[in-house]
Motif scaffolding. Structure first.
Motif, short mmCIF file in Angstrom:
data_model
loop_
_atom_site.label_atom_id
_atom_site.label_comp_id
_atom_site.label_asym_id
_atom_site.label_seq_id
_atom_site.Cartn_x
_atom_site.Cartn_y
_atom_site.Cartn_z
N TYR A 8 3.60 1.93 14.73
CA TYR A 8 4.22 2.95 15.57
C TYR A 8 5.72 2.99 15.39
CZ TYR A 8 0.03 4.66 17.69
OH TYR A 8 -1.18 5.27 17.87
N LEU A 9 6.35 1.87 15.04
CA LEU A 9 7.78 1.91 14.70
C LEU A 9 7.99 2.78 13.46
CD1 LEU A 9 10.72 1.13 14.95
CD2 LEU A 9 10.18 -1.05 13.83
N VAL A 45 5.57 7.40 8.74
CA VAL A 45 4.13 7.63 8.88
C VAL A 45 3.97 8.92 9.68
CG1 VAL A 45 1.99 6.77 9.94
CG2 VAL A 45 3.57 5.17 8.82
N GLN A 46 3.07 9.77 9.24
CA GLN A 46 2.79 11.01 9.95
C GLN A 46 1.74 10.76 11.04
OE1 GLN A 46 4.59 13.81 9.24
NE2 GLN A 46 5.64 12.35 7.93
N GLU A 47 1.75 11.60 12.06
CA GLU A 47 0.81 11.43 13.18
C GLU A 47 -0.64 11.39 12.70
OE1 GLU A 47 -0.30 13.40 17.52
OE2 GLU A 47 1.45 14.14 16.44
N GLU A 91 -1.80 10.17 10.13
CA GLU A 91 -2.09 8.92 9.42
C GLU A 91 -2.24 7.72 10.35
OE1 GLU A 91 0.31 9.26 5.30
OE2 GLU A 91 1.58 9.27 7.11
N LEU A 92 -1.94 7.88 11.62
CA LEU A 92 -1.95 6.73 12.53
C LEU A 92 -3.29 6.02 12.60
CD1 LEU A 92 0.27 8.04 15.47
CD2 LEU A 92 0.85 6.26 13.80
N GLN A 93 -4.38 6.74 12.51
CA GLN A 93 -5.70 6.12 12.57
C GLN A 93 -6.12 5.50 11.24
OE1 GLN A 93 -7.43 5.71 15.47
NE2 GLN A 93 -5.58 6.56 16.38
N GLU A 94 -5.43 5.87 10.16
CA GLU A 94 -5.81 5.41 8.83
C GLU A 94 -4.96 4.25 8.32
OE1 GLU A 94 -5.28 8.94 6.56
OE2 GLU A 94 -6.77 10.05 7.71
N GLN A 95 -3.73 4.15 8.79
CA GLN A 95 -2.80 3.12 8.31
C GLN A 95 -3.10 1.79 8.98
OE1 GLN A 95 -0.04 3.35 6.12
NE2 GLN A 95 -0.94 5.31 5.54
N PRO A 96 -2.87 0.69 8.28
CA PRO A 96 -3.09 -0.63 8.88
C PRO A 96 -2.03 -0.94 9.94
CG PRO A 96 -2.19 -0.86 6.68
CD PRO A 96 -2.45 0.60 6.88
N PHE A 113 6.89 10.75 20.39
CA PHE A 113 7.45 9.46 19.98
C PHE A 113 8.57 9.56 18.94
CE2 PHE A 113 3.67 6.32 20.80
CZ PHE A 113 3.57 6.76 22.10
N PRO A 114 8.40 10.36 17.88
CA PRO A 114 9.39 10.33 16.79
C PRO A 114 10.81 10.65 17.23
CG PRO A 114 7.41 11.45 16.06
CD PRO A 114 7.28 11.25 17.55
#
Length: 117
Positions: free
Chosen positions: A26-27, A34-36, A38-43, A108-109
Motif C-alpha cells: 500500500y505504500l 502500483v495501480q489500484e 494491481e493491489l489484489q495481484e501484487q505480493p 490513498f494515492p
C-alpha cells in the motif's frame, strides 16, 4: 486456515501484515508505483521487510533502515536520493493516516504535482 482468514502474508518473513500502516504494497500504491487494479495481484510485505524501500523513510517516528550494496541510497545521485526520500516519506505519512481518516482506497494515492499546476 484460508488466506481470507489469515489476511495477507508477507512474502519475505511469512508473517501476517496485520496493519495497513505496515504495508509495503500500500505504500507503493500511495506513491504511484502500483495501480489500484494491481493491489489484489501484487505480493504483500512489511515495509521493513523491503529495506530498499524502507531506507527512504526519513522520520523520527520510523527507525532508520540502511542497506549496503547496489540498492543503497547512499550510492545514488544525492538529488535523486533526496527526491526519493521526500516521495517515500510523504507516502509513509499518508499511509499512517488513511485508516484514521477513513479514506477509500481510491483516495490513498498522493496528489502529484505537475509542471502545469
Amino acid at each position: 486456515m484460508a488466506r481470507c482468514d489469515q489476511g495477507y502474508l508477507c512474502i519475505v518473513c511469512g508473517e501476517e501484515v496485520e496493519n495497513i500502516e505496515d504495508s509495503g504494497l500500500y505504500l507503493r500504491y500511495i506513491i504511484g508505483e502500483v495501480q489500484e487494479a494491481e493491489l489484489q495481484e501484487q505480493p504483500e510485505y512489511h515495509i521493513r521487510c523491503n529495506p530498499a524501500l524502507a531506507q527512504f523513510i526519513v522520520d523520527e517516528q520510523f527507525t532508520p533502515v540502511t542497506i549496503e550494496g547496489p540498492f543503497d541510497k547512499r550510492e545514488l545521485d544525492p538529488d535523486e536520493a533526496r527526491q526519493r526520500d521526500t516521495l517515500v516519506t510523504e507516502g509513509w505519512h499518508r499511509l499512517q493516516s488513511v485508516k484514521q481518516e477513513q479514506l477509500s482506497v481510491s483516495e490513498f494515492p498522493l496528489k502529484r504535482k505537475t509542471n502545469d499546476s
